[in-house]
Motif scaffolding. Sequence first.
Motif, PDB file in Angstrom:
ATOM      1  N   THR A  96     123.728 -39.945 -39.174  1.00 14.25           N
ATOM      2  CA  THR A  96     122.990 -41.197 -39.360  1.00 14.25           C
ATOM      3  C   THR A  96     123.790 -42.425 -38.940  1.00 14.25           C
ATOM      4  N   SER A  97     125.108 -42.286 -38.777  1.00 16.18           N
ATOM      5  CA  SER A  97     125.926 -43.435 -38.374  1.00 16.18           C
ATOM      6  C   SER A  97     126.258 -43.419 -36.886  1.00 16.18           C
ATOM      7  N   GLY A  98     125.769 -42.445 -36.160  1.00 16.48           N
ATOM      8  CA  GLY A  98     126.119 -42.348 -34.753  1.00 16.48           C
ATOM      9  C   GLY A  98     127.535 -41.876 -34.534  1.00 16.48           C
ATOM     10  N   GLY A  99     128.076 -41.092 -35.481  1.00 14.03           N
ATOM     11  CA  GLY A  99     129.414 -40.527 -35.325  1.00 14.03           C
ATOM     12  C   GLY A  99     130.540 -41.432 -35.761  1.00 14.03           C
ATOM     13  N   ARG A 100     130.251 -42.416 -36.626  1.00 19.24           N
ATOM     14  CA  ARG A 100     131.292 -43.364 -37.053  1.00 19.24           C
ATOM     15  C   ARG A 100     132.024 -42.929 -38.313  1.00 19.24           C
ATOM     16  N   PHE A 101     131.734 -41.753 -38.831  1.00 22.42           N
ATOM     17  CA  PHE A 101     132.319 -41.317 -40.100  1.00 22.42           C
ATOM     18  C   PHE A 101     133.463 -40.344 -39.875  1.00 22.42           C
ATOM     19  N   SER A 102     134.569 -40.549 -40.592  1.00 22.84           N
ATOM     20  CA  SER A 102     135.699 -39.613 -40.619  1.00 22.84           C
ATOM     21  C   SER A 102     135.862 -39.086 -42.032  1.00 22.84           C
ATOM     22  N   LEU A 103     136.026 -37.789 -42.170  1.00 20.61           N
ATOM     23  CA  LEU A 103     136.193 -37.173 -43.484  1.00 20.61           C
ATOM     24  C   LEU A 103     137.662 -36.847 -43.707  1.00 20.61           C
ATOM     25  N   GLY A 104     138.330 -37.643 -44.533  1.00 23.06           N
ATOM     26  CA  GLY A 104     139.676 -37.330 -44.958  1.00 23.06           C
ATOM     27  C   GLY A 104     139.629 -36.550 -46.256  1.00 23.06           C
ATOM     28  N   VAL A 105     140.372 -35.451 -46.337  1.00 24.46           N
ATOM     29  CA  VAL A 105     140.385 -34.624 -47.548  1.00 24.46           C
ATOM     30  C   VAL A 105     141.824 -34.410 -47.990  1.00 24.46           C
ATOM     31  N   GLY A 106     141.976 -34.140 -49.284  1.00 23.18           N
ATOM     32  CA  GLY A 106     143.302 -33.888 -49.818  1.00 23.18           C
ATOM     33  C   GLY A 106     143.236 -33.057 -51.077  1.00 23.18           C
ATOM     34  N   ARG A 107     144.417 -32.664 -51.532  1.00 23.05           N
ATOM     35  CA  ARG A 107     144.534 -31.787 -52.704  1.00 23.05           C
ATOM     36  C   ARG A 107     144.512 -32.565 -54.013  1.00 23.05           C
ATOM     37  N   GLY A 108     144.810 -33.861 -53.938  1.00 24.11           N
ATOM     38  CA  GLY A 108     144.838 -34.639 -55.175  1.00 24.11           C
ATOM     39  C   GLY A 108     146.058 -34.307 -56.010  1.00 24.11           C
ATOM     40  N   GLY A 109     145.902 -34.397 -57.319  1.00 27.61           N
ATOM     41  CA  GLY A 109     147.006 -34.125 -58.229  1.00 27.61           C
ATOM     42  C   GLY A 109     146.567 -33.276 -59.404  1.00 27.61           C
TER      43      GLY A 109
END
Length: 359
Positions: A96-109
Amino acid sequence: MYVGSFVLGAQFPGQGPGEALHRAVRSAEVAEEAGLDAVWLGEHHFVPYGTCPSAVTLAALLLGRTRRIRVGTAVSVLPTAHPVALGEQAALLHLTSGGRFSLGVGRGGPWVDLEVFGTGLEAYEHGFPESLDLLLRWLREPRVGAAGERFRFREVPVVPRPSEALSETPGPEVVVACTSPASVRLAAERGLPMLLGMHIGDEEKAEMVALWRRCARAAGRPAEEIADAAHVSAGVCQLADRRTDAAETLLKAMPGWLKQGLDAHVTVDGRARAMRDPYAYTELLCGLHPVGTPRLAADRLAATSERTGISRFALLTEGSGDLAATEENLRRLGAEVLPQLRRAVPHRTGRPGGLPPQH
């Protein structure tokens, strides 16, 4: 080189969460107006260190309010989320954004979040690779089933498929927050760029990039993919006409926020926590990152890029705790720092995710 802002929605002493979140939203809008390339959104639960509990939800709001800028999560915490649910949300925002989204993921704490959301300590200590691989499958394959230790379900169709509408890219970019050799190897083996934290300097970041490259080669990743990996360096940026004034702004505001925010973290199993001294930590950040005049900031960012090979930056600009000061900081970053950087270090011919340049 690509420069973005890093938005936590930090709640400074004396502020409410509404004020912090309003500053977060407004600063993202100003970042686009100022010509920055991206906005990266933090995610935290139950602590005033950051008042955004769902980076992907805030990303949806900001993608709707902007037209050009890339919006990413930094990061969505996988051990407290179902990877399929997160994958569906990422696909939706990508399309829906035309490919402007990046998904950053992490393990947290090892925080109490694991208890509240019912995922448990096992999800944090051992479950991250399984979650990451399921998420990647969801973003790349037409049908997905699972038979792992944590996730087991029959094969189902991926709807919406993020790779169908935008043929230039297989889906939203995925970035992995890395804080240890194990997480660097995990990202490298999957060919995923890293997000490196603001608490470490150029030398350590360069070592992590070098390790990523060695592990990626050993895993058989394509040479072009390794060379073009667009890692992200998190940092702090505060601009003023004199370096002492920029540092003073942060040293007045950040220690109170850091103490209040970091003290609020509660471990799920009662393990001891090593706490940084808030004032000393602020001094460290001022020394590591572009805090000072626009010329100093441009020189420091260019030097970091040269020393580490990192092409993208996510810079915390809300360290004053004040909305007007944050807006001014962002506008000066766009008007006085970015032109210097782009004369010295031109943009690549393409953008992360295969998108064309936005300038």
